[in-house]
Design a protein around this motif. Structure first.
Motif, PDB file in Angstrom:
ATOM      1  N   GLU A  92       0.818  -1.462  -0.078  1.00  0.00           N
ATOM      2  CA  GLU A  92      -0.157   0.168  -0.292  1.00  0.00           C
ATOM      3  C   GLU A  92       1.185   1.094   0.122  1.00  0.00           C
ATOM      4  N   PRO A  93       0.204   2.721  -0.109  1.00  0.00           N
ATOM      5  CA  PRO A  93       1.038   3.710  -0.324  1.00  0.00           C
ATOM      6  C   PRO A  93       1.193   3.982   0.811  1.00  0.00           C
ATOM      7  N   ALA A  94       2.573   4.817   1.182  1.00  0.00           N
ATOM      8  CA  ALA A  94       2.799   4.952   2.441  1.00  0.00           C
ATOM      9  C   ALA A  94       3.464   7.034   2.853  1.00  0.00           C
ATOM     10  N   TYR A  95       2.667   6.527   4.352  1.00  0.00           N
ATOM     11  CA  TYR A  95       3.711   8.339   4.682  1.00  0.00           C
ATOM     12  C   TYR A  95       5.027   7.943   4.646  1.00  0.00           C
ATOM     13  N   VAL A  96       6.096   8.967   4.077  1.00  0.00           N
ATOM     14  CA  VAL A  96       7.145   8.021   4.947  1.00  0.00           C
ATOM     15  C   VAL A  96       7.685   9.276   6.030  1.00  0.00           C
ATOM     16  N   GLY A  97       8.876   8.215   7.308  1.00  0.00           N
ATOM     17  CA  GLY A  97       9.181   8.706   8.165  1.00  0.00           C
ATOM     18  C   GLY A  97      10.684   8.880   7.971  1.00  0.00           C
ATOM     19  N   ILE A  98      11.834   8.474   7.406  1.00  0.00           N
ATOM     20  CA  ILE A  98      13.285   8.359   7.729  1.00  0.00           C
ATOM     21  C   ILE A  98      13.723  10.057   7.671  1.00  0.00           C
ATOM     22  N   ASN A  99      13.007  10.818   8.079  1.00  0.00           N
ATOM     23  CA  ASN A  99      14.792  11.913   8.572  1.00  0.00           C
ATOM     24  C   ASN A  99      14.778  12.022   9.749  1.00  0.00           C
ATOM     25  N   ASN A 100      14.315  11.883  11.041  1.00  0.00           N
ATOM     26  CA  ASN A 100      15.164  11.573  11.958  1.00  0.00           C
ATOM     27  C   ASN A 100      15.278  11.024  12.224  1.00  0.00           C
ATOM     28  N   GLY A 103       4.454  16.368   2.375  1.00  0.00           N
ATOM     29  CA  GLY A 103       3.437  15.127   2.915  1.00  0.00           C
ATOM     30  C   GLY A 103       2.818  13.759   2.303  1.00  0.00           C
ATOM     31  N   MET A 104       3.743  13.939   0.644  1.00  0.00           N
ATOM     32  CA  MET A 104       3.247  12.672  -0.160  1.00  0.00           C
ATOM     33  C   MET A 104       3.566  11.939   0.144  1.00  0.00           C
ATOM     34  N   LYS A 105       2.843  10.984  -0.459  1.00  0.00           N
ATOM     35  CA  LYS A 105       2.985   8.942  -0.029  1.00  0.00           C
ATOM     36  C   LYS A 105       3.791   8.918  -0.983  1.00  0.00           C
ATOM     37  N   ALA A 106       5.235   7.161  -0.525  1.00  0.00           N
ATOM     38  CA  ALA A 106       5.607   6.823  -1.720  1.00  0.00           C
ATOM     39  C   ALA A 106       5.101   4.979  -1.617  1.00  0.00           C
ATOM     40  N   LEU A 107       5.157   5.227  -3.017  1.00  0.00           N
ATOM     41  CA  LEU A 107       4.596   3.312  -3.166  1.00  0.00           C
ATOM     42  C   LEU A 107       5.969   2.465  -3.960  1.00  0.00           C
ATOM     43  N   SER A 151       8.979   2.335   3.802  1.00  0.00           N
ATOM     44  CA  SER A 151       8.385   1.321   4.795  1.00  0.00           C
ATOM     45  C   SER A 151       9.147   0.928   5.475  1.00  0.00           C
ATOM     46  N   GLY A 152      10.893   0.850   5.690  1.00  0.00           N
ATOM     47  CA  GLY A 152      11.245   0.456   6.473  1.00  0.00           C
ATOM     48  C   GLY A 152      12.470  -1.002   6.173  1.00  0.00           C
ATOM     49  N   LYS A 153      12.382  -1.199   4.972  1.00  0.00           N
ATOM     50  CA  LYS A 153      12.118  -2.280   4.675  1.00  0.00           C
ATOM     51  C   LYS A 153      13.707  -2.412   4.243  1.00  0.00           C
ATOM     52  N   HIS A 154      14.853  -3.444   3.505  1.00  0.00           N
ATOM     53  CA  HIS A 154      15.817  -3.692   3.714  1.00  0.00           C
ATOM     54  C   HIS A 154      16.982  -3.784   4.918  1.00  0.00           C
ATOM     55  N   GLY A 155      15.933  -4.136   6.042  1.00  0.00           N
ATOM     56  CA  GLY A 155      16.624  -3.609   7.233  1.00  0.00           C
ATOM     57  C   GLY A 155      17.943  -4.848   6.974  1.00  0.00           C
ATOM     58  N   ASN A 156      18.215  -5.304   6.812  1.00  0.00           N
ATOM     59  CA  ASN A 156      19.763  -6.410   6.588  1.00  0.00           C
ATOM     60  C   ASN A 156      20.655  -6.265   5.303  1.00  0.00           C
ATOM     61  N   TYR A 157      20.360  -4.650   4.616  1.00  0.00           N
ATOM     62  CA  TYR A 157      21.027  -4.495   3.754  1.00  0.00           C
ATOM     63  C   TYR A 157      21.353  -2.992   3.716  1.00  0.00           C
ATOM     64  N   ILE A 158      23.117  -2.669   3.379  1.00  0.00           N
ATOM     65  CA  ILE A 158      23.636  -1.903   3.716  1.00  0.00           C
ATOM     66  C   ILE A 158      23.851  -1.099   2.619  1.00  0.00           C
ATOM     67  N   ARG A 159      24.966  -0.177   1.931  1.00  0.00           N
ATOM     68  CA  ARG A 159      25.415   1.052   0.866  1.00  0.00           C
ATOM     69  C   ARG A 159      26.345   0.776   1.097  1.00  0.00           C
ATOM     70  N   LEU A 160      27.317   1.202   0.463  1.00  0.00           N
ATOM     71  CA  LEU A 160      28.951   1.600   0.797  1.00  0.00           C
ATOM     72  C   LEU A 160      30.096   2.016  -0.314  1.00  0.00           C
ATOM     73  N   ASN A 161      30.239   3.414   0.256  1.00  0.00           N
ATOM     74  CA  ASN A 161      30.759   4.475  -1.022  1.00  0.00           C
ATOM     75  C   ASN A 161      31.731   3.698  -1.392  1.00  0.00           C
TER      76      ASN A 161
END
Length: 473
Positions: free
Chosen positions: A88-96, A217-221, A439-449
């Motif tokens: 489902e589309p969800a409001y985003v909450g990652i800023n903090n 204030g938008m939602k993401a799908l 939605s908080g997925k990819h909890g067992n992933y990391i990104r490396l530069n």
């Protein structure tokens, strides 16, 4: 025949031994065919047979007009779920959460594998310094004149128009110069969507795009995304047919964090699909110049016939992050975006636009791109190989076709946020996967530069991360 066979096999075995002992490391270019022929006193055809044999053995990759490069160990990523698994589309909450991670990552004592910026040694800083001085001497008025409404310097706009000729002709009237690629994307979102609207995005996608969606204030799908070919067009079509989406925001070329490039056929289909549904696409094109493909990939905008596609980019990744100049090819939304730009932040510095235009006029930019692509592909190969040597066997690593980040999957039971907390204490910074999902997925992933030069310190940091992942698993 027997002598020839023995000679090329012997050369292949000799070079293979040098690769095994790391005389030639992953990403390194082997000596040229002509050089090997002269050095080993062999015929060109014998050397070519040896290199083809090494390619068959998975030791090297041939790059057109560039030579043979040492291949790194690979662990293929699993294909992500397709159309039947839309959330489902969800409001985003990652800023903090993001601000806490960025603050921790800025500690100067840690090895910086988090923020996706190239190091100074890869940027043409001396050439830019000379260009800045030359432009200032040539036209001092650029340092003092400010326009209240004219966003574009004509020389810079002309260079954007010329570079677009690689894939098509654009109307100069659709160019709007901005303060960055991020500002261009923000303006596009504001022009085509409102608070509460749903924006279709890749999964995973760059966290700054999620920040923008959240701030408005938008939602993401989240659209399921293949690690090689990009977002599922079938899944997006399901969402469009259901009326779930008001706009689409994608990184078709060198997606951050996956590094994938959409096939041209997918881009054509996407443009036609969006035109049929009259849905706008905001295309983040900032990494396309740093793609490792034989030819520069075309943007989706090249296939747009309706004016629905807004292409956003800048030269911050390859020339100068500090210049703060971006742009959007805004299609039929040009007037709206230009007005939003002037009202929200005013016109951009014409001085730095003139500097970039001067830099783009000659061959300096193409030389710079060749240098960066070569260095970045080598650094990605080195880091990918080190991960395969240090991390648990079940971990997988992306195979980016551009940019300079790696997307690494960890064992299911490893929490990337908890791992980040421990890694910072051990002096290593990275970006946890949760930041790349609405939605908080990819909890067992990391990104490396991978933008840093390969060094014992970076190698030790990868070994430390591998040790921590082993413990957490």
């Amino acid at each position: 025949m027997s002598t020839s066979l023995n000679l090329y096999e012997h050369l292949a075995n000799e070079l293979g031994g040098l690769i095994a002992s790391r005389v030639f490391a992953p990403g390194d270019r082997l000596p040229s065919i002509r050089h090997l022929a002269q050095q080993k006193r062999l015929s060109v055809s014998t050397v070519m047979q040896a290199l083809r044999l090494m390619e068959d053995r998975g030791l090297v990759d041939a790059k057109p007009q560039a030579g043979y490069y040492v291949r790194h160990r690979q662990r293929m990523m699993a294909v992500m779920p397709d159309a039947g698994h839309l959330q489902e589309p969800a409001y985003v909450g990652i800023n903090n959460l993001l601000m806490r991670i960025l603050k921790a990552n800025e500690d100067p004592s840690v090895v910086q594998l988090g923020s996706a910026w190239p190091v100074d040694e890869l940027l043409p800083l001396k050439r830019m310094q000379k260009t800045v001085a030359a432009v200032a001497r040539r036209d001092q008025s650029l340092l003092s004149t400010v326009s209240c409404y004219e966003t574009n310097h004509p020389d810079f706009s002309r260079q954007i128009e010329r570079r677009a000729l690689d894939w098509g002709r654009i109307d100069p009237g659709e160019i709007v110069v901005t303060g960055s690629c991020t500002e261009a994307i923000s303006l596009c979102l504001r022009a085509v969507a409102r608070a509460g609207d749903t924006i279709a995005i890749e999964s995973a996608t760059y966290f700054v795009l999620l920040q923008l969606i959240e701030s408005l204030g938008m939602k993401a799908l989240e659209i399921p995304t293949h690690p090689k070919t990009g977002p599922s067009i079938d899944a997006l079509e399901v969402a469009l047919n259901a009326g779930l989406v008001q706009a689409v925001l994608l990184i078709p070329n060198a997606n951050n964090p996956l590094g994938c490039v959409m096939p041209e056929a997918n881009k054509q289909r996407l443009a036609a699909l969006l035109s049929r549904h009259d849905i706008p696409l905001i295309e983040d094109d900032v990494y396309t110049d740093l793609c490792f493909t034989p030819q520069r990939p075309w943007p989706v905008k090249a296939y747009d016939t309706s004016g629905n596609v807004m292409l956003c980019s800048s030269f911050s990744k390859a020339v100068s992050p500090g210049a703060r100049v971006g742009y959007v090819l805004a299609g039929r939304y040009a007037q709206d975006i230009a007005l939003l730009k002037v009202v929200s932040s005013g016109a951009n510095s014409h001085f730095f636009q003139a500097v970039l235009a001067d830099f783009l006029t000659g061959s300096a930019y193409e030389i710079q791109l060749r240098k960066m692509r070569r260095a970045l592909s080598q650094r990605i190969a080195r880091m990918s190989d080190a991960i395969c040597g240090s991390f648990p066997h079940e971990c997988t690593v992306s195979e980016p076709q551009g940019g300079f980040v790696l997307w690494v999957s960890l064992p299911q039971q490893v929490d990337a946020l908890a791992l980040h907390h421990v890694a910072i204490e051990r002096g290593v910074a990275f970006m946890p996967g949760q930041l790349f999902s609405a939605s908080g997925k990819h909890g067992n992933y990391i990104r490396l530069n991978c933008g840093n030069a390969w060094s014992p310190r970076v190698e030790a940091a990868i070994a430390t991360l591998g040790e921590l992942v082993h413990r957490a698993a």
